[in-house]
Design a protein around this motif. Structure first.
Motif, PDB file in Angstrom:
ATOM      1  N   GLY A 184      30.332  85.839 -34.475  1.00 28.62           N
ATOM      2  CA  GLY A 184      29.536  85.303 -33.381  1.00 28.62           C
ATOM      3  C   GLY A 184      30.243  85.241 -32.047  1.00 28.62           C
ATOM      4  N   LYS A 185      31.383  85.907 -31.900  1.00 27.49           N
ATOM      5  CA  LYS A 185      32.160  85.827 -30.665  1.00 27.49           C
ATOM      6  C   LYS A 185      32.006  87.036 -29.745  1.00 27.49           C
ATOM      7  N   GLN A 186      31.481  88.139 -30.293  1.00 26.49           N
ATOM      8  CA  GLN A 186      31.364  89.361 -29.498  1.00 26.49           C
ATOM      9  C   GLN A 186      29.994  89.998 -29.671  1.00 26.49           C
ATOM     10  N   LEU A 187      29.682  90.887 -28.741  1.00 26.03           N
ATOM     11  CA  LEU A 187      28.452  91.676 -28.792  1.00 26.03           C
ATOM     12  C   LEU A 187      28.812  93.149 -28.887  1.00 26.03           C
ATOM     13  N   LEU A 188      28.094  93.873 -29.709  1.00 25.58           N
ATOM     14  CA  LEU A 188      28.169  95.322 -29.787  1.00 25.58           C
ATOM     15  C   LEU A 188      26.940  95.822 -29.043  1.00 25.58           C
ATOM     16  N   LEU A 189      27.160  96.568 -27.964  1.00 26.91           N
ATOM     17  CA  LEU A 189      26.064  96.987 -27.098  1.00 26.91           C
ATOM     18  C   LEU A 189      25.934  98.502 -27.066  1.00 26.91           C
ATOM     19  N   THR A 190      24.710  98.981 -27.041  1.00 26.92           N
ATOM     20  CA  THR A 190      24.423 100.376 -26.754  1.00 26.92           C
ATOM     21  C   THR A 190      23.812 100.402 -25.366  1.00 26.92           C
ATOM     22  N   LEU A 191      24.482 101.100 -24.443  1.00 28.35           N
ATOM     23  CA  LEU A 191      24.045 101.153 -23.044  1.00 28.35           C
ATOM     24  C   LEU A 191      24.110 102.591 -22.549  1.00 28.35           C
ATOM     25  N   GLY A 192      23.268 102.932 -21.592  1.00 26.32           N
ATOM     26  CA  GLY A 192      23.276 104.260 -21.000  1.00 26.32           C
ATOM     27  C   GLY A 192      24.320 104.351 -19.896  1.00 26.32           C
ATOM     28  N   VAL A 193      25.138 105.396 -19.955  1.00 24.57           N
ATOM     29  CA  VAL A 193      26.141 105.639 -18.923  1.00 24.57           C
ATOM     30  C   VAL A 193      25.879 107.008 -18.332  1.00 24.57           C
ATOM     31  N   ARG A 194      25.914 107.073 -17.033  1.00 23.66           N
ATOM     32  CA  ARG A 194      25.656 108.334 -16.339  1.00 23.66           C
ATOM     33  C   ARG A 194      26.952 109.135 -16.211  1.00 23.66           C
ATOM     34  N   TYR A 195      26.907 110.355 -16.717  1.00 19.71           N
ATOM     35  CA  TYR A 195      27.972 111.344 -16.536  1.00 19.71           C
ATOM     36  C   TYR A 195      27.301 112.559 -15.900  1.00 19.71           C
ATOM     37  N   GLY A 196      27.665 112.886 -14.680  1.00 15.49           N
ATOM     38  CA  GLY A 196      26.991 113.972 -13.973  1.00 15.49           C
ATOM     39  C   GLY A 196      25.537 113.589 -13.744  1.00 15.49           C
ATOM     40  N   ASN A 197      24.613 114.431 -14.181  1.00 18.02           N
ATOM     41  CA  ASN A 197      23.181 114.172 -14.001  1.00 18.02           C
ATOM     42  C   ASN A 197      22.515 113.634 -15.262  1.00 18.02           C
ATOM     43  N   THR A 198      23.296 113.301 -16.284  1.00 21.08           N
ATOM     44  CA  THR A 198      22.735 112.934 -17.574  1.00 21.08           C
ATOM     45  C   THR A 198      23.199 111.552 -17.999  1.00 21.08           C
ATOM     46  N   TYR A 199      22.283 110.773 -18.560  1.00 19.65           N
ATOM     47  CA  TYR A 199      22.645 109.494 -19.164  1.00 19.65           C
ATOM     48  C   TYR A 199      22.897 109.697 -20.651  1.00 19.65           C
ATOM     49  N   PHE A 200      23.954 109.096 -21.146  1.00 19.23           N
ATOM     50  CA  PHE A 200      24.315 109.123 -22.546  1.00 19.23           C
ATOM     51  C   PHE A 200      24.329 107.687 -23.042  1.00 19.23           C
ATOM     52  N   ASN A 201      23.705 107.405 -24.167  1.00 16.94           N
ATOM     53  CA  ASN A 201      23.766 106.063 -24.748  1.00 16.94           C
ATOM     54  C   ASN A 201      25.043 105.961 -25.564  1.00 16.94           C
ATOM     55  N   VAL A 202      25.931 105.072 -25.135  1.00 19.80           N
ATOM     56  CA  VAL A 202      27.239 104.927 -25.762  1.00 19.80           C
ATOM     57  C   VAL A 202      27.485 103.462 -26.121  1.00 19.80           C
ATOM     58  N   LEU A 203      28.579 103.208 -26.825  1.00 23.09           N
ATOM     59  CA  LEU A 203      28.855 101.870 -27.355  1.00 23.09           C
ATOM     60  C   LEU A 203      29.882 101.107 -26.522  1.00 23.09           C
ATOM     61  N   PHE A 204      29.626  99.810 -26.392  1.00 23.06           N
ATOM     62  CA  PHE A 204      30.513  98.882 -25.697  1.00 23.06           C
ATOM     63  C   PHE A 204      30.684  97.647 -26.558  1.00 23.06           C
ATOM     64  N   ILE A 205      31.752  96.911 -26.314  1.00 22.67           N
ATOM     65  CA  ILE A 205      31.937  95.578 -26.880  1.00 22.67           C
ATOM     66  C   ILE A 205      32.210  94.636 -25.723  1.00 22.67           C
ATOM     67  N   ALA A 206      31.634  93.443 -25.798  1.00 23.76           N
ATOM     68  CA  ALA A 206      31.884  92.394 -24.803  1.00 23.76           C
ATOM     69  C   ALA A 206      31.966  91.056 -25.525  1.00 23.76           C
ATOM     70  N   ASN A 207      32.648  90.124 -24.914  1.00 24.93           N
ATOM     71  CA  ASN A 207      32.663  88.759 -25.431  1.00 24.93           C
ATOM     72  C   ASN A 207      31.284  88.148 -25.238  1.00 24.93           C
TER      73      ASN A 207
END
Length: 151
Positions: free
Chosen positions: A24-47
């Motif tokens: 319960g201390k962290q979040l696993l997130l899927t977020l879109g990141v722009r590289y060039g002209n394309t968004y890619f859904n990639v993984l992040f971790i945050a508190n």
């Protein structure tokens, strides 16, 4: 606990997903990141309080150059929080070399430095494998229709 997650300008929350860590201390997130002209859904971790955002995955340079739209999808924590399992989905099948209808499920350490993932050239040690009763090894694949759950 409530916090504000401050995202960089090149990140989109369209189609975002999140899962709380087992402790319960962290979040696993899927977020879109722009590289060039394309968004890619990639993984992040945050508190949980919104601090400590770090990116776990990104597309490979080859996938970025090809403009293939990839999604690191259905990410789940292992019960001990040490691992993350997810699927790679290609959403433009006309891009040669990056799209197969069924992709291997991948497993990476949750404390890993940034990994390049494309679903086509990922090392075998990241692929989730199964050994049957006869000792035969096979890679588990996801075909876009399952919700991952780690038991």
């Amino acid at each position: 606990i409530q916090g504000v997650l401050d995202l960089p300008a090149n990140i989109s929350t369209t189609g975002a997903a999140l899962r709380s860590s087992p402790d319960g201390k962290q979040l696993l997130l899927t977020l879109g990141v722009r590289y060039g002209n394309t968004y890619f859904n990639v993984l992040f971790i945050a508190n949980l309080d919104g601090t400590g955002l770090r990116q776990l995955t990104r597309p490979t340079d080859a996938a970025i150059a090809a403009g293939v739209r990839l999604s690191h999808a259905n990410a789940v924590w292992s019960p001990d929080g040490r691992w993350v399992a997810f699927a790679v989905r290609g959403v433009n099948p006309a891009t040669s070399g990056f799209y197969e209808p069924c992709q291997p499920l991948l497993v990476i350490p949750s404390d890993t430095p940034l990994l390049q993932i494309d679903g086509a050239a990922d090392p075998a040690e990241r692929q989730l494998t199964m050994i049957d009763g006869a000792g035969n090894k096979s890679v588990l694949k996801e075909c876009g229709s399952i919700e991952l759950t780690w038991w």
